[in-house]
Design a protein around this motif. Sequence first.
Motif, PDB file in Angstrom:
ATOM      1  N   GLU A 161       6.762   4.992   1.367  1.00  0.00           N
ATOM      2  CA  GLU A 161       6.877   6.257   2.095  1.00  0.00           C
ATOM      3  C   GLU A 161       6.921   7.397   1.074  1.00  0.00           C
ATOM      4  N   ASN A 185      -3.120   3.709   4.454  1.00  0.00           N
ATOM      5  CA  ASN A 185      -1.843   3.241   5.002  1.00  0.00           C
ATOM      6  C   ASN A 185      -1.995   1.942   5.789  1.00  0.00           C
ATOM      7  N   ILE A 186      -0.899   1.504   6.400  1.00  0.00           N
ATOM      8  CA  ILE A 186      -0.905   0.244   7.143  1.00  0.00           C
ATOM      9  C   ILE A 186      -1.993   0.231   8.205  1.00  0.00           C
ATOM     10  N   GLU A 187      -2.183   1.363   8.891  1.00  0.00           N
ATOM     11  CA  GLU A 187      -3.195   1.422   9.953  1.00  0.00           C
ATOM     12  C   GLU A 187      -4.602   1.162   9.420  1.00  0.00           C
ATOM     13  N   THR A 231       0.842  -1.193   0.000  1.00  0.00           N
ATOM     14  CA  THR A 231       0.000   0.000   0.000  1.00  0.00           C
ATOM     15  C   THR A 231       0.880   1.247   0.000  1.00  0.00           C
ATOM     16  N   PHE A 232       0.244   2.405   0.062  1.00  0.00           N
ATOM     17  CA  PHE A 232       0.930   3.690   0.199  1.00  0.00           C
ATOM     18  C   PHE A 232       0.750   4.189   1.634  1.00  0.00           C
ATOM     19  N   ASN A 233       1.631   5.086   2.097  1.00  0.00           N
ATOM     20  CA  ASN A 233       1.476   5.574   3.472  1.00  0.00           C
ATOM     21  C   ASN A 233       0.555   6.799   3.587  1.00  0.00           C
ATOM     22  N   ASP A 234      -0.214   7.075   2.559  1.00  0.00           N
ATOM     23  CA  ASP A 234      -1.276   8.074   2.664  1.00  0.00           C
ATOM     24  C   ASP A 234      -2.252   7.627   3.758  1.00  0.00           C
ATOM     25  N   LYS A 235      -2.682   8.558   4.605  1.00  0.00           N
ATOM     26  CA  LYS A 235      -3.494   8.194   5.776  1.00  0.00           C
ATOM     27  C   LYS A 235      -4.810   7.506   5.414  1.00  0.00           C
ATOM     28  N   SER A 275       3.314  -3.802   3.843  1.00  0.00           N
ATOM     29  CA  SER A 275       4.312  -2.758   3.604  1.00  0.00           C
ATOM     30  C   SER A 275       3.642  -1.546   2.981  1.00  0.00           C
ATOM     31  N   GLU A 276       4.291  -0.384   3.124  1.00  0.00           N
ATOM     32  CA  GLU A 276       3.761   0.853   2.538  1.00  0.00           C
ATOM     33  C   GLU A 276       4.902   1.671   1.957  1.00  0.00           C
TER      34      GLU A 276
END
Length: 271
Positions: free
Chosen positions: A99, A51-53, A44-48, A96-97
């Motif tokens: 950054e 993201n992983i969360e 994925t991407f770490n855009d909120k 994984s994301e």
Amino acid sequence: MSKDQLLTKLWEQYVEITPSALKIHELLEDKGEEIKNDHIAIRTFNDKRVNIEVLEKPFLNVGYEAKGEYHFETKKLFAKHYEHATDKDAPRIFISELELEKCSADLQNTVENLLNSCDQNAFNNPELVLSGSVWNGNSQAVYKSLLEESEYAAWMYVYGFRANHFTINTNALKGFKTLEELNNFLESSGWELNSSGGKIKGTPEQLLEQSSTLADLYDIDFEEGTLKVPSCYYEFALRYPMSNGELYQGFVASSADKIFESTDVKLQKAL
């Protein structure tokens, strides 16, 4: 959705674009092996919004717990792995994301535009991890521009939210005592392995050895025409006991870094 339903859906999506995995699975079953899954990986991407969360939620909801964290400086990735709290036979989950803040302005803008173009309600879908490409990823030009900087981002553009790979638990195989034996069997059966960093990544001293096939090539119908794009691959993991006698449960970042390259177009062209 139950744990087994979630894992089954991930597998069904995966083999749909990775027919080689199903063939290898059946090849080993024909030898009398019972296949157990070591882990499932998701990108994925770490855009909120994604993201992983966000992507960990369905796994947390069915009993998974966060364990290790990993950094991949060169590929600009951060990852976490999860283990099930009560079912020790359940596969680990590795998310994984990318950054984005470490990437070029062009790549950041492309990804932001992609995410902005979606129905924002899609990101609230509890089954987002099964949703594939929720944006319109049909531009060969966009794919190739992302590919120049990040194979990971280009793969996400085409395939979106789904399992990137499944992994055979080599420890559970009866007919193969080493990963090298399994690799030799697969190659003799006609499968190409990822040789980046060596066909076996990791060592007994690191408590984990890994190998993988090269990703299948899957026809993607872009607006400019059809192009074969690496889809997913099958991984094989052999774990070694720690000082307390229990098998190591985590991952080795330097090895995973090379495993990521199983979807790399350059590796495909080197054959």
